[in-house]
Design an enzyme around this catalytic site. Structure first.
Site, PDB file in Angstrom:
ATOM      1  N   ARG A 293     -17.805  -0.373  24.786  1.00  0.00           N
ATOM      2  CA  ARG A 293     -17.735   1.101  24.768  1.00  0.00           C
ATOM      3  C   ARG A 293     -17.966   1.683  23.380  1.00  0.00           C
ATOM      4  O   ARG A 293     -18.340   2.832  23.250  1.00  0.00           O
ATOM      5  CB  ARG A 293     -16.427   1.596  25.354  1.00  0.00           C
TER       6      ARG A 293
ATOM      7  N   THR B 184       2.423   1.124  24.505  1.00  0.00           N
ATOM      8  CA  THR B 184       3.863   1.213  24.253  1.00  0.00           C
ATOM      9  C   THR B 184       4.533  -0.144  24.438  1.00  0.00           C
ATOM     10  O   THR B 184       5.610  -0.381  23.922  1.00  0.00           O
ATOM     11  CB  THR B 184       4.538   2.236  25.187  1.00  0.00           C
TER      12      THR B 184
ATOM     13  N   GLY C 135      -2.502   3.110  14.999  1.00  0.00           N
ATOM     14  CA  GLY C 135      -1.960   4.468  15.001  1.00  0.00           C
ATOM     15  C   GLY C 135      -1.495   4.985  13.651  1.00  0.00           C
ATOM     16  O   GLY C 135      -0.945   6.084  13.570  1.00  0.00           O
TER      17      GLY C 135
HETATM   18  N1  PXP Z   1      -5.208  -3.284  14.603  1.00  0.00           N
HETATM   19  C1  PXP Z   1      -5.619  -3.681  15.828  1.00  0.00           C
HETATM   20  C2  PXP Z   1      -5.362  -5.084  16.254  1.00  0.00           C
HETATM   21  C3  PXP Z   1      -6.311  -2.792  16.673  1.00  0.00           C
HETATM   22  O1  PXP Z   1      -6.718  -3.211  17.869  1.00  0.00           O
HETATM   23  C4  PXP Z   1      -6.587  -1.486  16.212  1.00  0.00           C
HETATM   24  C5  PXP Z   1      -7.341  -0.534  17.059  1.00  0.00           C
HETATM   25  O2  PXP Z   1      -8.557  -1.032  17.431  1.00  0.00           O
HETATM   26  C6  PXP Z   1      -6.149  -1.131  14.933  1.00  0.00           C
HETATM   27  C7  PXP Z   1      -5.454  -2.046  14.156  1.00  0.00           C
HETATM   28  C8  PXP Z   1      -6.429   0.216  14.373  1.00  0.00           C
HETATM   29  O3  PXP Z   1      -5.763   1.192  15.104  1.00  0.00           O
HETATM   30  P1  PXP Z   1      -6.108   2.703  14.842  1.00  0.00           P
HETATM   31  O4  PXP Z   1      -7.549   2.901  15.203  1.00  0.00           O
HETATM   32  O5  PXP Z   1      -5.168   3.430  15.736  1.00  0.00           O
HETATM   33  O6  PXP Z   1      -5.857   2.960  13.384  1.00  0.00           O
END
Ligand code: PXP
Length: 248
Positions: free
Chosen positions: A51, A103, A197
Site C-alpha cells: 500500500r 492498542t 506514534g
Molecule cells: N516502528 C515500527 C516497528 C513501525 O512499524 C512503525 C510504523 O510503520 C514505526 C516505528 C513508526 O511509527 P510512526 O509512523 O507512527 O512514527
C-alpha cells in the site's frame, strides 16, 4: 549516555505518491534528505499489500542509502526471500495486521516461538540484525531473546495514544512499563529500540531511557513536513531527542 539514533520511516512519503499512482514524491529522495537532516538510518515497511513502499523502492533504497536500512516486514516466506536478496542492515519483524492491533502491542512471539526462531535464523546468517517489534511485556521480551533476536523494538503506540486522548494516568503507567521493560531487555543483552506514534510532545520521556539506542519515527515527521519541510521536521525531532538525552 550513548548516542540515541533516529531512524526515519519514509513509508508515508510513498503513501502520498501512491495516492496519484505516479512517481512523485519519491521516497528515495526523502530518504536522502532525511540523511542530510540528521537521520542515522532509514526505515521502510514493505507491506504484503504494497500500500505504500514497493519492491522497487526497496531496491532503490538499498542502492542509494549511505545510512543503514531497517527493513520492516511481516514474518512471511515472501518477505523473507526479499530480505535475503537485499540483505539490509536490519530487519524488523512486525505483526501482519499491526494497525488493527495497535492498542494490543506488537508481535505475539511467545505463542509462535518455534516458527519465528526458524524464520529469523537465515536472516541472521545473511548478516542482518534481527529486531522484533513487541509490546512492553516481559513474556514477549523473554521469547524474543530465546528465539535469537539481537534487537527488540518496544511499541510506543499505547503510550502515545493515551497521551493524545488525555488519559494521562494510563499514559504515565505505560511509560513506567516501557522504562522497566527497556531495562529488563537490556539486562538480557538485547539492544533496545522504540517507536510508533512518537511526536514532538511524546518523544522526550522515551529519549531519556538510557537503554534505548534508537527511535523509529515516521508518520508525524512526514505530516509535519507539510508545514515546515522534511529537513526541518527531522532537525527539530533530533534537537528534542538530544536535549532530553543530555538532560537525563
Ligand atoms: N516502528 C515500527 C516497528 C513501525 O512499524 C512503525 C510504523 O510503520 C514505526 C516505528 C513508526 O511509527 P510512526 O509512523 O507512527 O512514527
Amino acid at each position: 549516555m550513548e548516542h540515541l539514533r533516529l531512524g526515519v520511516n519514509i513509508d508515508h512519503v510513498a503513501t502520498v505518491r501512491n495516492a496519484r499512482g505516479g512517481d512523485y514524491p519519491d521516497p528515495v529522495r526523502a530518504a536522502k534528505l532525511a540523511e542530510e537532516a540528521g537521520a542515522d538510518g532509514i526505515t521502510a515497511h514493505l507491506r504484503e499489500d504494497r500500500r505504500h513502499i514497493t519492491d522497487h523502492d526497496i531496491e532503490q533504497l538499498t542502492e542509494a542509502l549511505g545510512v543503514p536500512l531497517n527493513f520492516e516486514m511481516a514474518a512471511t516466506k515472501e518477505m523473507q526471500a526479499i530480505a535475503l536478496r537485499h540483505r539490509p542492515h536490519a530487519v524488523c519483524i512486525v505483526p501482519e495486521k499491526r494497525e488493527e492491533r495497535t492498542t494490543e502491542g506488537g508481535l505475539e512471539v511467545a505463542q509462535d516461538e518455534n516458527r519465528l526462531a526458524h524464520f529469523i535464523a537465515p536472516l541472521r546468517e545473511a548478516g542482518s540484525r534481527v529486531s522484533i517489534f513487541i509490546a512492553a511485556d516481559r513474556r514477549q521480551i523473554e521469547a524474543a531473546n530465546r528465539i535469537g533476536a539481537q534487537v527488540i523494538e518496544l511499541h510506543t503506540g499505547t503510550y502515545c495514544d493515551a497521551h493524545a486522548e488525555g488519559r494521562l494516568a494510563e499514559r504515565d503507567a505505560e511509560l513506567i512499563r516501557l522504562r522497566e521493560m527497556a531495562t529488563f531487555a537490556h539486562s538480557l543483552g538485547l539492544e533496545v529500540h522504540a517507536g510508533h506514534g512518537l511526536t514532538y510532545e511524546t518523544v522526550a520521556p522515551v529519549a531519556e531511557f538510557p537503554e534505548v539506542r534508537e527511535l523509529n519515527i515516521g508518520h508525524f515527521l512526514v505530516g509535519e513536513a507539510v508545514f515546515v519541510g522534511l529537513g526541518a521536521s527531522i532537525a527539530e525531532m533530533r534537537r528534542i531527542m538530544d536535549e532530553a538525552r543530555n538532560a537525563a
